[in-house]
Each structure stands twice: as structure tokens, then as C-alpha cells.
Design a protein around this motif. Sequence first.
Motif, short mmCIF file in Angstrom:
data_model
loop_
_atom_site.label_atom_id
_atom_site.label_comp_id
_atom_site.label_asym_id
_atom_site.label_seq_id
_atom_site.Cartn_x
_atom_site.Cartn_y
_atom_site.Cartn_z
N VAL A 21 -2.60 4.58 -4.23
CA VAL A 21 -3.29 3.31 -4.00
C VAL A 21 -4.68 3.62 -3.46
CG1 VAL A 21 -3.28 1.10 -2.78
CG2 VAL A 21 -1.11 2.13 -3.54
N ASP A 23 -8.47 2.23 -2.19
CA ASP A 23 -9.17 1.09 -1.61
C ASP A 23 -10.42 0.82 -2.45
OD1 ASP A 23 -9.78 -0.90 0.42
OD2 ASP A 23 -11.37 0.45 1.02
N CYS A 95 -3.42 2.60 -8.55
CA CYS A 95 -3.41 1.20 -8.17
C CYS A 95 -4.60 0.97 -7.25
CB CYS A 95 -2.13 0.86 -7.41
SG CYS A 95 -0.63 1.31 -8.28
N TYR A 97 -6.28 -1.58 -4.12
CA TYR A 97 -6.12 -2.60 -3.09
C TYR A 97 -7.50 -3.05 -2.62
CZ TYR A 97 -5.72 -4.87 1.36
OH TYR A 97 -5.86 -5.78 2.37
N THR A 98 -7.66 -4.34 -2.42
CA THR A 98 -8.85 -4.88 -1.79
C THR A 98 -8.46 -6.09 -0.96
OG1 THR A 98 -11.04 -5.83 -2.11
CG2 THR A 98 -9.43 -6.29 -3.82
N HIS A 99 -9.14 -6.27 0.14
CA HIS A 99 -8.90 -7.44 0.99
C HIS A 99 -9.71 -8.65 0.50
CE1 HIS A 99 -7.17 -9.25 4.51
NE2 HIS A 99 -8.35 -9.70 4.89
N ALA A 125 -3.86 -5.26 -6.05
CA ALA A 125 -3.44 -6.20 -5.00
C ALA A 125 -4.71 -6.63 -4.28
CB ALA A 125 -2.47 -5.53 -4.03
N HIS A 126 -4.88 -7.95 -4.10
CA HIS A 126 -6.11 -8.41 -3.45
C HIS A 126 -5.86 -9.64 -2.61
CE1 HIS A 126 -7.03 -11.97 -5.94
NE2 HIS A 126 -6.38 -11.31 -6.88
N ALA A 130 -2.38 -9.98 0.07
CA ALA A 130 -2.05 -8.74 -0.63
C ALA A 130 -1.03 -7.91 0.13
CB ALA A 130 -3.31 -7.92 -0.91
N ALA A 131 -1.03 -8.01 1.42
CA ALA A 131 -0.07 -7.24 2.22
C ALA A 131 1.36 -7.68 1.92
CB ALA A 131 -0.37 -7.39 3.70
N THR A 134 3.65 -6.43 -3.66
CA THR A 134 3.84 -5.00 -3.94
C THR A 134 3.01 -4.65 -5.14
OG1 THR A 134 5.77 -5.55 -5.27
CG2 THR A 134 6.17 -4.87 -2.98
N VAL A 135 2.47 -3.48 -5.12
CA VAL A 135 1.63 -3.01 -6.21
C VAL A 135 2.51 -2.33 -7.22
CG1 VAL A 135 -0.27 -1.51 -6.82
CG2 VAL A 135 -0.30 -2.70 -4.67
#
Length: 135
Positions: A21, A23, A95, A97-99, A125-126, A130-131, A134-135
Motif C-alpha cells: 500500500v 501513500d 494499492c 491510499y489517500t486521505h 482507498a480514499h 478509507a480507514a 479494505t484495499v
Amino acid sequence: AADMAKSLIPPKQPPPKPRLVLDLDHTLLCASTAADIVKHMKSPAQPNEDTMARAVRALKAFKMVTTVPELGIIIKLRPGLQSFLAACSEHYELCVYTHAPDERYVKAAIKAIDPNGTYIGDRVAHGASAAEKTV
């Protein structure tokens, strides 16, 4: 009999790759508003030049710049990003992830990073929720 046994046994599948994953923001790319870029510029605006055009002109030295005009955002990819993704994808399922909560930004950023969907695809996942995903 041996030929029949071979046809009944499925070929051995390679083991699945481990998941990596990454960022998005400040790691794979840098994103800023055109207004923030212009605020730090020393060169004057050209006649009839809007903020986005002025910021893009200031960043023309960067080869990998993408804009999200409806959000006033400019995205610059990290140097060597494509080589990094290609090398990592040989060993990992990638994968991201971004907030960031705005899906328009996320889609533009992923398209800039992986225009053909070769490395990341839809494994993103954004947003604040996103938390919980699941990715």
C-alpha cells in the motif's frame, strides 16, 4: 494413465503477490493549489493570465505536471515514479491510499500516476472513511 492424470490435475498457480500500500500525497506526488504556487512566485503575471495558467507556466520546467482545473489543483509526480512502480509491481500487488476526500482529485491523481491502469488499477482507498474500507 499418466497423461490422463496430468489432464485432471490443474497447473500449479504462482503464489499471490504480497500487497504493498503506497501513500498518494507527498509520497507518489505533490499537489498544490494554483493560488499557493502563484503566491510564492517572483515573476509577474502576463497580461490576461489567470492563476492556473500562471502556475502552470511557473512549473513548465517539470515534465510531469497534471492539472485538475475544476479544483484549482496542480499535480507533480515524483521523479522516477514510473520506474519505481514498474519495479515494485514485479514483486507486489500495488494499492494506493489517500486521505483526500474529493473523488475528482483522486481520479485525476491516479490517472496521472497510472494512465493505463497497469500498476494500480482500481485498488485505491480514499477519504475520511478509507480507514473503514479494505484495499
